[in-house]
Design a protein around this motif. Structure first.
Motif, mmCIF file in Angstrom:
data_model
loop_
_atom_site.group_PDB
_atom_site.id
_atom_site.type_symbol
_atom_site.label_atom_id
_atom_site.label_comp_id
_atom_site.label_asym_id
_atom_site.label_seq_id
_atom_site.Cartn_x
_atom_site.Cartn_y
_atom_site.Cartn_z
ATOM 1 N N PHE A 1 0.828 -1.205 0.000
ATOM 2 C CA PHE A 1 0.000 0.000 0.000
ATOM 3 C C PHE A 1 0.866 1.261 0.000
ATOM 4 O O PHE A 1 1.674 1.473 0.909
ATOM 5 C CB PHE A 1 -0.911 0.009 1.235
ATOM 6 C CG PHE A 1 -1.826 -1.187 1.320
ATOM 7 C CD1 PHE A 1 -2.982 -1.249 0.553
ATOM 8 C CD2 PHE A 1 -1.516 -2.255 2.149
ATOM 9 C CE1 PHE A 1 -3.826 -2.359 0.623
ATOM 10 C CE2 PHE A 1 -2.348 -3.364 2.227
ATOM 11 C CZ PHE A 1 -3.505 -3.414 1.453
ATOM 12 N N ASP A 2 0.687 2.090 -1.024
ATOM 13 C CA ASP A 2 1.476 3.321 -1.146
ATOM 14 C C ASP A 2 1.142 4.331 -0.057
ATOM 15 O O ASP A 2 1.963 5.205 0.263
ATOM 16 C CB ASP A 2 1.238 3.974 -2.516
ATOM 17 C CG ASP A 2 1.810 3.146 -3.659
ATOM 18 O OD1 ASP A 2 2.747 2.367 -3.394
ATOM 19 O OD2 ASP A 2 1.321 3.286 -4.799
ATOM 20 N N ASP A 3 -0.070 4.236 0.508
ATOM 21 C CA ASP A 3 -0.470 5.203 1.526
ATOM 22 C C ASP A 3 -0.198 4.713 2.951
ATOM 23 O O ASP A 3 -0.710 5.279 3.912
ATOM 24 C CB ASP A 3 -1.947 5.557 1.372
ATOM 25 C CG ASP A 3 -2.865 4.347 1.558
ATOM 26 O OD1 ASP A 3 -2.368 3.208 1.478
ATOM 27 O OD2 ASP A 3 -4.084 4.550 1.778
ATOM 28 N N ALA A 4 0.620 3.663 3.071
ATOM 29 C CA ALA A 4 0.966 3.163 4.409
ATOM 30 C C ALA A 4 1.698 4.248 5.195
ATOM 31 O O ALA A 4 2.562 4.947 4.659
ATOM 32 C CB ALA A 4 1.827 1.910 4.289
ATOM 33 N N THR A 5 1.343 4.374 6.462
ATOM 34 C CA THR A 5 1.923 5.416 7.308
ATOM 35 C C THR A 5 2.695 4.797 8.468
ATOM 36 O O THR A 5 2.212 3.871 9.119
ATOM 37 C CB THR A 5 0.806 6.325 7.871
ATOM 38 O OG1 THR A 5 0.075 6.896 6.787
ATOM 39 C CG2 THR A 5 1.389 7.442 8.727
ATOM 40 N N LEU A 6 3.885 5.321 8.707
ATOM 41 C CA LEU A 6 4.689 4.852 9.832
ATOM 42 C C LEU A 6 4.050 5.274 11.146
ATOM 43 O O LEU A 6 3.682 6.432 11.323
ATOM 44 C CB LEU A 6 6.106 5.422 9.735
ATOM 45 C CG LEU A 6 7.077 5.007 10.848
ATOM 46 C CD1 LEU A 6 7.454 3.542 10.707
ATOM 47 C CD2 LEU A 6 8.324 5.885 10.844
ATOM 48 N N ILE A 7 3.912 4.328 12.062
ATOM 49 C CA ILE A 7 3.390 4.627 13.399
ATOM 50 C C ILE A 7 4.582 5.017 14.274
ATOM 51 O O ILE A 7 5.487 4.221 14.508
ATOM 52 C CB ILE A 7 2.657 3.406 13.989
ATOM 53 C CG1 ILE A 7 1.498 2.990 13.080
ATOM 54 C CG2 ILE A 7 2.166 3.705 15.400
ATOM 55 C CD1 ILE A 7 0.849 1.676 13.463
ATOM 56 N N GLU A 8 4.599 6.251 14.754
ATOM 57 C CA GLU A 8 5.762 6.756 15.485
ATOM 58 C C GLU A 8 5.843 6.218 16.907
ATOM 59 O O GLU A 8 6.933 5.970 17.421
ATOM 60 C CB GLU A 8 5.760 8.284 15.509
ATOM 61 C CG GLU A 8 6.015 8.907 14.146
ATOM 62 C CD GLU A 8 6.134 10.411 14.220
ATOM 63 O OE1 GLU A 8 5.880 10.992 15.313
ATOM 64 O OE2 GLU A 8 6.493 11.024 13.195
ATOM 65 N N THR A 9 4.679 6.031 17.550
ATOM 66 C CA THR A 9 4.669 5.626 18.954
ATOM 67 C C THR A 9 3.588 4.588 19.200
ATOM 68 O O THR A 9 2.469 4.720 18.699
ATOM 69 C CB THR A 9 4.413 6.838 19.873
ATOM 70 O OG1 THR A 9 5.407 7.835 19.625
ATOM 71 C CG2 THR A 9 4.468 6.432 21.342
ATOM 72 N N VAL A 10 3.921 3.559 19.958
ATOM 73 C CA VAL A 10 2.965 2.529 20.357
ATOM 74 C C VAL A 10 3.032 2.414 21.878
ATOM 75 O O VAL A 10 4.110 2.208 22.442
ATOM 76 C CB VAL A 10 3.288 1.167 19.706
ATOM 77 C CG1 VAL A 10 2.364 0.082 20.247
ATOM 78 C CG2 VAL A 10 3.179 1.253 18.195
ATOM 79 N N SER A 11 1.878 2.561 22.527
ATOM 80 C CA SER A 11 1.842 2.493 23.987
ATOM 81 C C SER A 11 1.267 1.185 24.505
ATOM 82 O O SER A 11 1.369 0.883 25.686
ATOM 83 C CB SER A 11 1.029 3.664 24.555
ATOM 84 O OG SER A 11 -0.286 3.639 24.039
ATOM 85 N N GLU A 12 0.637 0.396 23.609
ATOM 86 C CA GLU A 12 0.156 -0.933 23.987
ATOM 87 C C GLU A 12 -0.028 -1.763 22.724
ATOM 88 O O GLU A 12 -0.220 -1.235 21.629
ATOM 89 C CB GLU A 12 -1.167 -0.841 24.757
ATOM 90 C CG GLU A 12 -2.326 -0.266 23.970
ATOM 91 C CD GLU A 12 -3.627 -0.297 24.752
ATOM 92 O OE1 GLU A 12 -3.809 -1.216 25.576
ATOM 93 O OE2 GLU A 12 -4.469 0.602 24.540
ATOM 94 N N ILE A 13 0.058 -3.081 22.898
ATOM 95 C CA ILE A 13 -0.120 -3.996 21.771
ATOM 96 C C ILE A 13 -1.566 -4.463 21.768
ATOM 97 O O ILE A 13 -1.966 -5.275 22.603
ATOM 98 C CB ILE A 13 0.847 -5.193 21.865
ATOM 99 C CG1 ILE A 13 2.288 -4.699 22.033
ATOM 100 C CG2 ILE A 13 0.735 -6.060 20.623
ATOM 101 C CD1 ILE A 13 2.789 -3.808 20.931
#
Length: 266
Positions: free
Chosen positions: A191-203
């Protein structure tokens, strides 16, 4: 969810995957190994305590024997791991020596970690090695780690091993070097519109599904295993950054709390 905590990290586990050590043509990525040795040696000399969790024994073994694919027989894979581990450590020894840094080797199996006495022995060995200013290099003992019905010796993958070593050594931070810039909201190779997730606080279940769902190339040994490792990190109240192993120099940016990769923290 504050990356500023990264600035206080002093004992750091670096986990590097096979894809960062072996080129697409099966040859050893000497450039990456040299950059890794330079960066980790520099940090160690500056007062950080560094532990390296490495993959690559079987990949290097394939290279040593000139094979282009992994054999299907388990015993042959074990032999490759034994051959490759020697060559891999030889590479590390000579490369780290170029930057006046001594190293040691510690091979682990899951049962060592599960049994309290041997777990304490492994922890004591790590702490003693670090106190001497030496960088321990840790890998799974793939020559003997084979899943059996009543005796689980394998960790499953080195992502999990990286998280376990972080808790075993009471490290402040796990930096996981992968073949991708971090965790995306969808598969960036599709997907070309995939966005990097900068922060994850829970799985969350949503994250797990996105990482291993239909159409994903991640799966076992990929993004799913990295999220499983992050669960262990959260459970131990540690922090983790997932970033691209093609840019070793960004380790210093991460320690300065700059927005590189995906930060897992609370």
């Amino acid at each position: 969810m504050n990356r500023e905590k990264l600035k206080t990290a002093k004992r750091i586990v670096i986990k590097i995957g096979t894809s960062s050590l072996i080129l697409a043509n099966g040859k050893i990525n000497l450039k990456n190994i040299d950059e890794l040795a330079f960066m980790l040696s520099s940090l160690q000399h500056e007062g950080y305590e560094i532990i390296l969790v490495t993959s690559g024994a079987i990949g290097v073994g394939l290279n040593v024997l000139g094979l282009d694919k992994r054999p299907s027989e388990m015993a042959q894979q074990q032999a490759l791991a034994a051959i490759g581990q020697v060559e891999l450590m030889s590479l590390y020894k000579h490369t780290f020596a170029r930057y006046q840094q001594k190293i040691s080797q510690l091979l682990l199996t899951n049962d060592v970690i599960e049994f309290p006495e041997s777990r304490k022995n492994a922890s004591d060995a790590l702490n003693a090695t670090l106190s001497l200013g030496i960088i321990p290099i840790i890998n799974e003992n793939d020559a003997v780690s084979v899943d059996e019905m009543d005796h689980k010796t394998k960790f499953g993958d080195n992502d999990r091993l990286g998280a376990i070593v972080t808790t075993l050594s009471d490290a402040d931070l796990l930096i996981m070097l992968s073949d991708i810039d971090g965790l995306y909201d969808k598969n960036p190779t599709i997907f070309d519109d995939a966005t990097l997730i900068e922060t994850v606080s829970e799985i969350t279940d949503h994250l797990m599904k996105a990482a291993g769902g239909a159409g994903s190339r991640f799966g076992t040994g990929g993004m799913t295993s990295k999220l499983e490792a992050a669960k262990l990190i959260f459970g131990a109240k540690k922090q983790m950054v997932l970033t691209n192993g093609a840019r070793i120099w960004e380790i210093r940016d991460i320690l300065e709390a700059k927005k590189k990769g995906t930060y897992f923290g609370q």
